[in-house]
Each structure stands twice: as C-alpha cells, then as structure tokens.
Scaffold this motif. Structure first.
Motif, mmCIF file in Angstrom:
data_model
loop_
_atom_site.group_PDB
_atom_site.id
_atom_site.type_symbol
_atom_site.label_atom_id
_atom_site.label_comp_id
_atom_site.label_asym_id
_atom_site.label_seq_id
_atom_site.Cartn_x
_atom_site.Cartn_y
_atom_site.Cartn_z
ATOM 1 N N UNK A 206 68.598 61.928 20.373
ATOM 2 C CA UNK A 206 67.472 62.734 20.851
ATOM 3 C C UNK A 206 67.725 64.226 20.628
ATOM 4 N N UNK A 207 68.938 64.678 20.924
ATOM 5 C CA UNK A 207 69.221 66.112 20.890
ATOM 6 C C UNK A 207 69.245 66.676 19.477
ATOM 7 N N UNK A 208 69.424 65.823 18.494
ATOM 8 C CA UNK A 208 69.435 66.300 17.106
ATOM 9 C C UNK A 208 68.178 65.886 16.344
ATOM 10 N N UNK A 209 67.212 65.311 17.053
ATOM 11 C CA UNK A 209 65.966 64.886 16.420
ATOM 12 C C UNK A 209 64.894 65.947 16.605
ATOM 13 N N UNK A 210 63.713 65.678 16.058
ATOM 14 C CA UNK A 210 62.611 66.617 16.221
ATOM 15 C C UNK A 210 62.145 66.682 17.671
ATOM 16 N N UNK A 211 62.537 65.716 18.489
ATOM 17 C CA UNK A 211 62.164 65.729 19.902
ATOM 18 C C UNK A 211 63.136 66.494 20.770
ATOM 19 N N UNK A 212 64.257 66.898 20.206
ATOM 20 C CA UNK A 212 65.270 67.583 21.000
ATOM 21 C C UNK A 212 64.876 69.004 21.346
ATOM 22 N N UNK A 213 65.140 69.399 22.576
ATOM 23 C CA UNK A 213 64.935 70.774 23.011
ATOM 24 C C UNK A 213 65.744 70.986 24.276
ATOM 25 N N UNK A 214 65.824 72.209 24.731
ATOM 26 C CA UNK A 214 66.644 72.497 25.892
ATOM 27 C C UNK A 214 66.257 71.693 27.113
#
Length: 299
Positions: A206-214
């Motif tokens: 998730x953290x390295x996908x397009x959905x990842x954010x802070x």
C-alpha cells in the motif's frame, strides 16, 4: 508579540510548544491542570482562566473541541472579546461549523477584536512538529500582520478566503475526504486479515502504490502494530468533524454518500471503543469477521 493558547490537548499543546520554540512570549490555559503544568515545563506561562490569557496576549489561538466551547471562550463573560487589548486577534484553529464561525465573526464586529478563521490539518504529528496546514480566512492585511505567529506552527498557510466561516468550509470539505480515506483503509485492513495476508505485506504494498500517502501509511502502521489508544488522534475529533461535513452537505443540498458511510463506521467505533483513536474502527470490523491484522512477516 505576546501569544496565548486556549486548549492545550493533543493539538493545542503543539501550538504552545512551537510558539515557545519560536521565541514568542507564550501563555495558555486548559481545564486540565496537567496540561497547564506541561506548558510551564516547556517554558510557557500557564494562567488561571481565559480572561488572564486574553489580557496577557496580543493574539490568542483557540483550540477547543466544539462550537459551543469556542463561543464561550471568545464571547462569554470574561472571554477574549472582553479581555484582549484593542486591536488584538483571535486565531480560531478549532474545527467548528462554518455557520458558528460566521456568527462569532459577526459578534466581534465593532469590538476592536479581530478574527482569523483558520482550522488546521496535520493531526498530532503536525501540531507537535510545527508543520500544520492552515486554512486561513481573513483580510490580507490581517494575515500579513500575524504571519510570523502562524508560521511558528505551520508549514503551509493557505489563504482560502476573507470572511469568518471560509476556513471552516474548506476544512469540512477536507474532512469529508479524510474520513472516507480512513474508513476505506479500515475495511481493507480487515479484508486482508480475514484473507490471511500479513500486515507487513499490506503496508509494504500500500505504501509504495498509487494509494499510498501519509494518512493511509500512518493508519496502517497503527493498525498492524495494534496501537489503538494514546496516539494523539482520538476518535471523538474525527467523529465531530464528519458531523460538521454532513451538516454542511445537508445545508447545501449536496449528497455525501461516501462520507455518510464513513460517519457510520466512526459512530460504530466510538460507540464500542469510546476511549480509542481513529484506527480503533478497524477492530469493530475485525470483531465481525473474526480476524486481526498484525505486522507478522509472510512465512
């Protein structure tokens, strides 16, 4: 310039910390004695009530929970309208209804006390680190005058309007988005748990996908490490903010389907786990499906 802070919980304590760090003469008041003592330890001056803070300040941050509390602090007997020096400024960083901010602004007209409507985003880490985003609404000259005070607590100051309520309106739009993102993360975490996928795998992907954010990365870390209380993001705050978003949607006739679903998820979490932080909502779904998401590496 002398600066005060009313309300020194998870957010307000960060404001005070960074004002002291920036060299401002900082005073504050909170109903909880331990928070006042913490201000003294940071180099600020705890005072005995709202009025004392007003008299000791040129500008006062108001970081309380509700619109009713905000109104009492600013407009109540012995409040900031009565005690700030003429030309002083209230910086409203609490999140309240836009209509409530407009009413407070109208009540201050002719009093000699000015208002910057500037709710914030960034949560506990942003408040403590001085990196909040501010949604500031006031005339440009007023924002210019108090820019140093605001820069002490913020990394991003957006001028979103000139009238009381403009800042709160932008914040309500933002919270409808953030609440929905949180809720989708809680559901995805429970889905992964039931499917038997380790939390570390979910976090890495998730953290390295397009959905990842802070926001999503932080929520997932709290979930997989089972940190559901005491992280500085109490569920009551987001629940209250979503209520404001839904009320604004009702007022304007805008359907908020996803935010409404998020509101129900946060209501469920708040009802079952009233002492929890935002991520506790995941446990409600986990309880239903009978699985928990932990950090454990894939075998």
């Amino acid at each position: 310039m002398r600066v005060g802070v009313i309300g020194m919980g998870d957010m307000g304590s960060g404001l005070a910390r960074n004002l002291v760090k920036a060299g401002f003469q900082t005073s504050g008041y909170d109903l909880i004695p331990e928070r006042n003592a913490a201000l003294a330890e940071r180099g600020g001056t705890p005072l005995n009530n709202v009025g004392e803070v007003g008299r000791a300040s040129d500008a006062v941050y108001v970081m309380v929970m509700t619109g009713a509390e905000t109104r009492e602090v600013i407009l109540g007997k012995g409040g900031l309208r009565d005690t700030l020096p003429q030309g002083g400024c209230v910086i409203l960083t609490a999140t309240i209804k836009p209509a409530e901010a407009r009413d407070i602004g109208a009540a201050l007209e002719g009093s000699g006390i000015r208002l910057i409507d500037s709710p914030v985003s960034g949560g506990y880490p942003g408040a403590q680190g001085g990196t909040l985003t501010m949604m500031a609404a006031a005339p440009d000259a007023l924002l210019d005058e108090y820019a140093p005070v605001m820069q002490a607590v913020s990394a991003n100051i957006h001028r979103v309007g000139t009238r009381p309520g403009d800042g709160q309106t932008v914040k309500a739009c933002l919270q409808s988005l953030l609440g929905s993102m949180f809720s989708a993360t809680f559901e995805a975490a429970a889905l992964a748990a039931k499917a038997g996928v380790p939390g570390q795998v979910i976090y890495d992907v998730f953290s390295t996908s397009s959905g990842g954010c802070g926001l999503i990365n932080n929520a997932l870390e709290k979930i997989i490490d089972r940190q559901f209380e005491g992280t500085g993001s109490h569920i009551n705050t987001m629940h209250k903010d979503l209520t404001i978003s839904m009320d604004l949607g009702e007022e304007l006739g805008v359907p908020l389907h996803t935010a409404a679903a998020a509101m129900q998820i946060f209501t469920a979490g708040r009802t079952k786990y009233p002492n929890g932080d935002n991520w506790i909502c995941t446990r409600v779904i986990e309880d239903i499906v009978g699985a928990e998401l932990h950090r454990a590496e894939a075998k």
